[in-house]
Design a protein around this motif. Structure first.
Motif, PDB file in Angstrom:
ATOM      1  N   THR A 173       0.709  -1.120  -0.104  1.00 54.82           N
ATOM      2  CA  THR A 173      -0.129  -0.056   0.022  1.00 54.82           C
ATOM      3  C   THR A 173       0.760   1.374   0.032  1.00 54.82           C
ATOM      4  O   THR A 173       1.944   1.131   0.214  1.00 54.82           O
ATOM      5  CB  THR A 173      -0.877  -0.038   1.129  1.00 54.82           C
ATOM      6  N   GLU A 174       0.024   2.249  -0.199  1.00 56.29           N
ATOM      7  CA  GLU A 174       0.948   3.726  -0.460  1.00 56.29           C
ATOM      8  C   GLU A 174       1.532   3.918   1.206  1.00 56.29           C
ATOM      9  O   GLU A 174       2.606   4.398   1.381  1.00 56.29           O
ATOM     10  CB  GLU A 174      -0.060   4.893  -0.673  1.00 56.29           C
ATOM     11  N   SER A 175       0.826   3.390   2.142  1.00 57.87           N
ATOM     12  CA  SER A 175       1.465   3.646   3.583  1.00 57.87           C
ATOM     13  C   SER A 175       2.734   3.231   3.774  1.00 57.87           C
ATOM     14  O   SER A 175       3.609   3.527   4.505  1.00 57.87           O
ATOM     15  CB  SER A 175       0.255   3.353   4.511  1.00 57.87           C
ATOM     16  N   ILE A 176       2.646   1.635   3.289  1.00 55.40           N
ATOM     17  CA  ILE A 176       4.189   0.930   3.634  1.00 55.40           C
ATOM     18  C   ILE A 176       4.946   1.627   2.550  1.00 55.40           C
ATOM     19  O   ILE A 176       6.219   1.684   3.015  1.00 55.40           O
ATOM     20  CB  ILE A 176       3.905  -0.429   2.976  1.00 55.40           C
ATOM     21  N   PHE A 177       4.626   2.016   1.062  1.00 53.92           N
ATOM     22  CA  PHE A 177       5.750   2.472   0.368  1.00 53.92           C
ATOM     23  C   PHE A 177       6.242   3.798   0.939  1.00 53.92           C
ATOM     24  O   PHE A 177       7.421   4.343   0.530  1.00 53.92           O
ATOM     25  CB  PHE A 177       5.563   2.507  -0.864  1.00 53.92           C
ATOM     26  N   LEU A 178       5.498   4.567   1.633  1.00 56.56           N
ATOM     27  CA  LEU A 178       6.005   5.738   2.048  1.00 56.56           C
ATOM     28  C   LEU A 178       6.967   5.634   3.368  1.00 56.56           C
ATOM     29  O   LEU A 178       7.914   6.475   3.141  1.00 56.56           O
ATOM     30  CB  LEU A 178       4.652   6.654   2.819  1.00 56.56           C
TER      31      LEU A 178
ATOM     32  N   MET B 156       3.542   3.142  -5.451  1.00 60.47           N
ATOM     33  CA  MET B 156       5.131   3.508  -5.346  1.00 60.47           C
ATOM     34  C   MET B 156       5.217   5.097  -5.996  1.00 60.47           C
ATOM     35  O   MET B 156       5.816   6.019  -5.172  1.00 60.47           O
ATOM     36  CB  MET B 156       6.059   2.576  -6.087  1.00 60.47           C
ATOM     37  N   GLN B 157       4.620   5.462  -7.080  1.00 62.58           N
ATOM     38  CA  GLN B 157       4.753   6.812  -7.734  1.00 62.58           C
ATOM     39  C   GLN B 157       3.872   7.642  -6.659  1.00 62.58           C
ATOM     40  O   GLN B 157       4.262   8.953  -6.522  1.00 62.58           O
ATOM     41  CB  GLN B 157       4.055   6.810  -9.049  1.00 62.58           C
ATOM     42  N   SER B 158       2.958   7.452  -6.214  1.00 58.97           N
ATOM     43  CA  SER B 158       2.193   8.406  -5.475  1.00 58.97           C
ATOM     44  C   SER B 158       3.068   9.016  -4.108  1.00 58.97           C
ATOM     45  O   SER B 158       2.667  10.002  -3.710  1.00 58.97           O
ATOM     46  CB  SER B 158       0.973   7.622  -5.038  1.00 58.97           C
ATOM     47  N   VAL B 159       4.289   8.195  -3.629  1.00 60.93           N
ATOM     48  CA  VAL B 159       4.714   8.654  -2.486  1.00 60.93           C
ATOM     49  C   VAL B 159       6.070   9.442  -2.861  1.00 60.93           C
ATOM     50  O   VAL B 159       6.588   9.880  -1.902  1.00 60.93           O
ATOM     51  CB  VAL B 159       4.997   7.455  -1.484  1.00 60.93           C
ATOM     52  N   GLY B 160       6.276   9.358  -4.107  1.00 58.18           N
ATOM     53  CA  GLY B 160       7.338  10.168  -4.678  1.00 58.18           C
ATOM     54  C   GLY B 160       8.536   9.276  -5.559  1.00 58.18           C
ATOM     55  O   GLY B 160       9.402   9.965  -6.014  1.00 58.18           O
ATOM     56  N   PHE B 161       8.396   8.074  -5.588  1.00 58.02           N
ATOM     57  CA  PHE B 161       9.289   7.027  -6.342  1.00 58.02           C
ATOM     58  C   PHE B 161       9.239   7.566  -7.749  1.00 58.02           C
ATOM     59  O   PHE B 161       8.149   7.691  -8.349  1.00 58.02           O
ATOM     60  CB  PHE B 161       9.093   5.810  -5.690  1.00 58.02           C
ATOM     61  N   GLU B 162      10.147   7.240  -8.424  1.00 61.32           N
ATOM     62  CA  GLU B 162      10.343   7.309  -9.698  1.00 61.32           C
ATOM     63  C   GLU B 162      10.585   5.756  -9.997  1.00 61.32           C
ATOM     64  O   GLU B 162      11.631   4.936  -9.893  1.00 61.32           O
ATOM     65  CB  GLU B 162      11.673   7.875 -10.589  1.00 61.32           C
ATOM     66  N   VAL B 163       9.823   5.419 -10.935  1.00 61.14           N
ATOM     67  CA  VAL B 163       9.541   3.627 -11.123  1.00 61.14           C
ATOM     68  C   VAL B 163       9.767   3.399 -12.309  1.00 61.14           C
ATOM     69  O   VAL B 163       9.345   3.724 -13.668  1.00 61.14           O
ATOM     70  CB  VAL B 163       8.086   3.249 -10.489  1.00 61.14           C
ATOM     71  N   GLU B 164      10.612   2.191 -12.571  1.00 59.28           N
ATOM     72  CA  GLU B 164      10.996   1.671 -13.884  1.00 59.28           C
ATOM     73  C   GLU B 164      10.350   0.081 -14.011  1.00 59.28           C
ATOM     74  O   GLU B 164      10.558  -0.596 -12.893  1.00 59.28           O
ATOM     75  CB  GLU B 164      12.578   1.459 -14.000  1.00 59.28           C
TER      76      GLU B 164
ATOM     77  N   GLY C 163       0.193  -2.952 -11.523  1.00 52.56           N
ATOM     78  CA  GLY C 163      -0.033  -1.891 -11.777  1.00 52.56           C
ATOM     79  C   GLY C 163      -0.388  -1.017 -10.290  1.00 52.56           C
ATOM     80  O   GLY C 163       0.153   0.295 -10.346  1.00 52.56           O
ATOM     81  N   SER C 164      -0.975  -1.421  -9.700  1.00 54.23           N
ATOM     82  CA  SER C 164      -1.311  -1.082  -8.159  1.00 54.23           C
ATOM     83  C   SER C 164      -0.344  -0.733  -7.375  1.00 54.23           C
ATOM     84  O   SER C 164      -0.341   0.126  -6.610  1.00 54.23           O
ATOM     85  CB  SER C 164      -2.377  -1.792  -7.547  1.00 54.23           C
ATOM     86  N   VAL C 165       0.641  -1.675  -7.556  1.00 55.15           N
ATOM     87  CA  VAL C 165       1.992  -1.628  -6.548  1.00 55.15           C
ATOM     88  C   VAL C 165       2.941  -0.318  -7.248  1.00 55.15           C
ATOM     89  O   VAL C 165       3.359   0.471  -6.770  1.00 55.15           O
ATOM     90  CB  VAL C 165       2.899  -2.869  -6.785  1.00 55.15           C
ATOM     91  N   ARG C 166       2.968  -0.210  -8.822  1.00 58.97           N
ATOM     92  CA  ARG C 166       3.691   0.894  -9.330  1.00 58.97           C
ATOM     93  C   ARG C 166       2.849   2.315  -8.999  1.00 58.97           C
ATOM     94  O   ARG C 166       3.744   3.209  -8.798  1.00 58.97           O
ATOM     95  CB  ARG C 166       3.585   0.565 -10.919  1.00 58.97           C
TER      96      ARG C 166
END
Length: 233
Positions: free
Chosen positions: A175-180, A205-213, A199-202
């Motif tokens: 979730t967003e809270s864990i990836f934050l 990650m993006q929602s908390v600021g990660f740049e994702v590949e 897709g939900s995981v990506r």
């Protein structure tokens, strides 16, 4: 919950949970997956970045593993630390440590055909929790018995191995809270790698600021994800 040690597609073992139809590592090959996702796409990637200085023996690379589990990822990272002569500080977080009788049935040392480090796999599991242990001159291990949502580290790690059970059986870990928490735990330019490509995981990650590949996945998976906390974030 019933837990069974089974053999995966590359001959290496893992632990299978029949009730969840889930296992600690890919059924297509535990060792193959670990090397592809965490070593090649994470450790080697960071080690070879032009601006990285981890080839300098005076520098430490700090790794957080989400899901210490069988110790496979720690074991192959230890081998790489010795091979590359780089210094690694490794924190493996685990809410439910694997039992000793299960560890004794795992065949990673024999499958890796690495007699030099074979006894060190047992050492990784024998050392006490909540303390730092110098396993080799290049590899320091801390095992932390903690639920992932309880992690509070800030700007501490260069690399995160995100190896939690899949979102199908434990969606609360993706979730967003864990990836934050993961984002906050990384230093600037730090990297998180995971076998998942949902897709939900990506998006989390993006929602908390990660740049994702999206990257090519290990055997049996088309893709995996690598997320970076860019400098200045």
């Amino acid at each position: 919950m019933i837990r069974e040690v089974v053999i995966t597609g590359d001959g290496s073992s893992t632990i299978h949970l029949p009730e969840w139809n889930e296992q600690y590592h890919s059924k297509h090959g535990a060792i193959q997956e670990a090397y592809h996702v965490f070593i090649k796409s994470g450790l080697h990637y960071l080690y070879n970045l032009p601006h990285a200085n981890f080839k300098d023996a005076s520098q430490n690379l700090s790794i957080l593993e989400i899901g210490f589990g069988t110790g496979l990822n720690a074991f192959i990272t230890l081998i790489e630390a010795n091979t590359l002569e780089m210094n690694i500080c490794y924190n493996g977080v685990e809410g439910y440590p694997v039992l000793g009788e299960e560890i004794n049935k795992l065949n990673y040392a024999s499958e890796l055909k690495n007699n030099t480090e074979a006894s060190l796999f047992k050492t990784l599991h024998d050392v006490s929790w909540e303390e730092a242990h110098k396993i080799t001159p290049n590899f320091e291990l801390t095992k932390t018995n903690l639920f992932f949502a309880e992690i509070k580290d800030k700007s501490k790690y260069n690399l995160i191995y995100f190896d939690a059970f899949g979102a199908r059986v434990q969606p609360e870990l993706w979730t967003e809270s864990i990836f934050l928490k993961m984002y906050e735990a990384l230093q600037n330019n730090g990297v998180l790698v995971t076998y998942s490509a949902k897709g939900s995981v990506r998006r989390a990650m993006q929602s908390v600021g990660f740049e994702v590949e999206r990257l090519p996945g290990p055997p049996g998976k088309r893709e995996m994800l690598r997320a970076t906390k860019k400098s200045g974030c």
